[in-house]
Design a protein around this motif. Structure first.
Motif, PDB file in Angstrom:
ATOM      1  N   TYR A   5      35.434  44.990  40.088  1.00  0.00           N
ATOM      2  CA  TYR A   5      34.276  44.430  41.055  1.00  0.00           C
ATOM      3  C   TYR A   5      32.901  44.694  40.884  1.00  0.00           C
ATOM      4  O   TYR A   5      32.665  45.572  39.856  1.00  0.00           O
ATOM      5  CB  TYR A   5      34.244  44.901  42.621  1.00  0.00           C
ATOM      6  N   GLU A  20      26.220  41.432  47.210  1.00  0.00           N
ATOM      7  CA  GLU A  20      27.727  40.947  47.359  1.00  0.00           C
ATOM      8  C   GLU A  20      28.484  41.394  46.570  1.00  0.00           C
ATOM      9  O   GLU A  20      28.203  41.611  45.299  1.00  0.00           O
ATOM     10  CB  GLU A  20      27.581  39.230  47.176  1.00  0.00           C
ATOM     11  N   THR A  22      32.020  41.367  44.400  1.00  0.00           N
ATOM     12  CA  THR A  22      32.387  40.097  43.920  1.00  0.00           C
ATOM     13  C   THR A  22      33.396  40.359  42.714  1.00  0.00           C
ATOM     14  O   THR A  22      33.023  41.294  42.078  1.00  0.00           O
ATOM     15  CB  THR A  22      31.595  38.916  43.744  1.00  0.00           C
ATOM     16  N   SER A  24      33.886  37.663  40.752  1.00  0.00           N
ATOM     17  CA  SER A  24      33.256  36.514  39.915  1.00  0.00           C
ATOM     18  C   SER A  24      31.778  36.491  40.157  1.00  0.00           C
ATOM     19  O   SER A  24      31.403  35.441  40.953  1.00  0.00           O
ATOM     20  CB  SER A  24      34.053  35.336  40.166  1.00  0.00           C
ATOM     21  N   PRO A  25      30.732  37.284  39.462  1.00  0.00           N
ATOM     22  CA  PRO A  25      29.341  37.002  39.539  1.00  0.00           C
ATOM     23  C   PRO A  25      28.984  35.724  39.414  1.00  0.00           C
ATOM     24  O   PRO A  25      28.163  35.161  40.081  1.00  0.00           O
ATOM     25  CB  PRO A  25      28.983  38.068  38.705  1.00  0.00           C
ATOM     26  N   SER A  28      30.674  33.440  42.467  1.00  0.00           N
ATOM     27  CA  SER A  28      30.889  34.062  43.684  1.00  0.00           C
ATOM     28  C   SER A  28      30.800  33.432  45.172  1.00  0.00           C
ATOM     29  O   SER A  28      30.370  32.125  45.052  1.00  0.00           O
ATOM     30  CB  SER A  28      29.810  35.301  44.089  1.00  0.00           C
TER      31      SER A  28
END
Length: 137
Positions: A5, A20, A22, A24-25, A28
């Motif tokens: 993360y 946030e 995530t 998957s930056p 996201s």
């Protein structure tokens, strides 16, 4: 990075940061909301509610119908009212400097009103968010 993360930083209109959580930056959930023409207004409303939390504090915001405290010990809250039955689980702390982390979006009011699965998932993610804030910020 904790367990795959990362935290992606955003800013409210007054320049105050929120994050946030995530995996998957670049792609996201919140980023998708901001770029989707159909969801952009909901994202803006969510940002406005985050601004109100910063303006008035968690205690006052929790006294409204827009923010529900799930577990104050770990800082887990349910952000409501930004897009119909859609909800956002958030991790929030107000110790000196306020910090808000978006955990995940989900649908509320789906019959039973039981969101226990979402709460269990959110508790795990809140711990990860706290760890990342402590190490990266």
């Amino acid at each position: 990075m904790v367990e795959g993360y990362e935290l992606v930083e955003y800013r409210d209109p007054k320049g105050r940061p929120f994050w946030e959580l995530t995996t998957s930056p670049a792609n996201s959930q919140f980023q998708k909301m901001l770029t989707d023409p159909k969801k952009k207004l909901a994202a803006r409303k969510m940002i406005d509610q985050i601004s109100k939390i910063y303006d008035y504090g968690l205690k006052v915001a929790s006294g409204t119908s827009k923010l529900r405290c799930i577990d104050s010990k770990i800082g887990l809250y349910e952000l409501k009212g930004f897009d119909g039955a859609n909800r956002e689980m958030i991790y929030a702390i107000c110790q000196g400097v306020d910090k808000i982390v978006l955990l995940f979006w989900f649908k509320g009011h789906q019959g039973s009103g039981n969101i226990s699965k979402e709460i269990e998932r959110a508790k795990r993610l809140a711990v990860i968010a706290r760890q990342l804030l402590e190490t990266e910020r």
